[in-house]
Design a protein around this motif. Structure first.
Motif, PDB file in Angstrom:
ATOM      1  N   SER A 156       0.835  -1.103  -0.052  1.00 63.90           N
ATOM      2  CA  SER A 156       0.025  -0.053  -0.128  1.00 63.90           C
ATOM      3  C   SER A 156       0.784   1.301   0.009  1.00 63.90           C
ATOM      4  O   SER A 156       0.472   2.071  -0.556  1.00 63.90           O
ATOM      5  N   ALA A 157       2.130   1.347   0.617  1.00 65.73           N
ATOM      6  CA  ALA A 157       2.850   2.515   0.542  1.00 65.73           C
ATOM      7  C   ALA A 157       3.459   2.541  -0.844  1.00 65.73           C
ATOM      8  O   ALA A 157       4.030   3.594  -1.139  1.00 65.73           O
ATOM      9  N   ARG A 158       3.808   1.592  -1.343  1.00 69.89           N
ATOM     10  CA  ARG A 158       4.526   1.644  -2.523  1.00 69.89           C
ATOM     11  C   ARG A 158       3.314   2.372  -3.654  1.00 69.89           C
ATOM     12  O   ARG A 158       3.949   2.948  -4.789  1.00 69.89           O
ATOM     13  N   THR A 159       2.164   2.344  -3.540  1.00 67.25           N
ATOM     14  CA  THR A 159       1.221   2.815  -4.661  1.00 67.25           C
ATOM     15  C   THR A 159       0.636   4.136  -4.182  1.00 67.25           C
ATOM     16  O   THR A 159      -0.195   4.569  -4.827  1.00 67.25           O
ATOM     17  N   PRO A 174       0.626   8.284  -2.744  1.00 66.07           N
ATOM     18  CA  PRO A 174       1.706   9.593  -2.652  1.00 66.07           C
ATOM     19  C   PRO A 174       2.302   9.573  -1.478  1.00 66.07           C
ATOM     20  O   PRO A 174       1.974   9.102  -0.384  1.00 66.07           O
ATOM     21  N   GLY A 175       3.564  10.130  -1.509  1.00 61.40           N
ATOM     22  CA  GLY A 175       4.439  10.310  -0.371  1.00 61.40           C
ATOM     23  C   GLY A 175       3.794  10.903   0.773  1.00 61.40           C
ATOM     24  O   GLY A 175       4.260  10.548   1.972  1.00 61.40           O
ATOM     25  N   ASP A 176       2.944  12.142   0.661  1.00 61.06           N
ATOM     26  CA  ASP A 176       2.443  12.597   1.775  1.00 61.06           C
ATOM     27  C   ASP A 176       1.267  11.973   2.382  1.00 61.06           C
ATOM     28  O   ASP A 176       0.719  12.065   3.710  1.00 61.06           O
ATOM     29  N   GLU A 177       1.110  10.839   1.892  1.00 61.14           N
ATOM     30  CA  GLU A 177       0.129   9.841   2.584  1.00 61.14           C
ATOM     31  C   GLU A 177       0.735   8.731   3.167  1.00 61.14           C
ATOM     32  O   GLU A 177      -0.140   7.585   3.735  1.00 61.14           O
ATOM     33  N   ARG A 178       2.035   8.490   3.221  1.00 68.99           N
ATOM     34  CA  ARG A 178       2.807   7.333   3.997  1.00 68.99           C
ATOM     35  C   ARG A 178       2.942   7.791   5.194  1.00 68.99           C
ATOM     36  O   ARG A 178       3.216   8.801   5.784  1.00 68.99           O
ATOM     37  N   GLY A 179       3.033   6.741   6.322  1.00 65.97           N
ATOM     38  CA  GLY A 179       3.329   6.917   7.274  1.00 65.97           C
ATOM     39  C   GLY A 179       3.681   5.518   8.311  1.00 65.97           C
ATOM     40  O   GLY A 179       3.679   4.457   7.486  1.00 65.97           O
ATOM     41  N   HIS A 234       0.581   3.017   4.087  1.00 70.51           N
ATOM     42  CA  HIS A 234      -0.331   3.902   3.806  1.00 70.51           C
ATOM     43  C   HIS A 234      -0.835   4.587   5.038  1.00 70.51           C
ATOM     44  O   HIS A 234      -1.681   3.565   5.800  1.00 70.51           O
ATOM     45  N   LYS A 235      -0.905   5.591   5.455  1.00 72.09           N
ATOM     46  CA  LYS A 235      -1.262   6.238   6.848  1.00 72.09           C
ATOM     47  C   LYS A 235      -2.614   5.796   7.175  1.00 72.09           C
ATOM     48  O   LYS A 235      -2.780   5.709   8.318  1.00 72.09           O
ATOM     49  N   TYR A 236      -3.621   6.033   5.996  1.00 73.90           N
ATOM     50  CA  TYR A 236      -4.837   5.842   6.600  1.00 73.90           C
ATOM     51  C   TYR A 236      -5.470   4.486   6.446  1.00 73.90           C
ATOM     52  O   TYR A 236      -6.551   4.012   6.767  1.00 73.90           O
ATOM     53  N   GLY A 237      -4.777   3.722   5.894  1.00 75.09           N
ATOM     54  CA  GLY A 237      -4.933   2.162   5.629  1.00 75.09           C
ATOM     55  C   GLY A 237      -6.104   2.099   4.690  1.00 75.09           C
ATOM     56  O   GLY A 237      -6.748   3.146   4.186  1.00 75.09           O
TER      57      GLY A 237
END
Length: 63
Positions: free
Chosen positions: A14-17, A19-24, A34-37
């Motif tokens: 999920s983090a690979r797909t 945007p960078g500002d949505e990673r955590g 992905h920050k929000y899952g």
């Protein structure tokens, strides 16, 4: 036999797909995710989410 997990420095799919500002970090193992899952639930990586589902079932979700 189960496949060994990649090191926590490796992001999950999920983090690979996203945007960078949505990673955590994952709330459990701190793996980049992905920050929000998926579905805007707790920020668990796919590996920790699978463990939670095994333990608690798919119906239990944090708000």
């Amino acid at each position: 036999m189960t496949t060994p997990l990649p090191p926590v420095t490796e992001p999950d799919a999920s983090a690979r797909t996203c945007p960078g500002d949505e990673r955590g970090p994952c709330a459990a193992c701190r793996r980049p995710t992905h920050k929000y899952g998926r579905g805007a639930h707790s920020p668990l990586c796919e590996y920790c989410d699978a463990k939670a589902v095994q333990r608690w079932g798919r119906a239990l979700r944090a708000g």
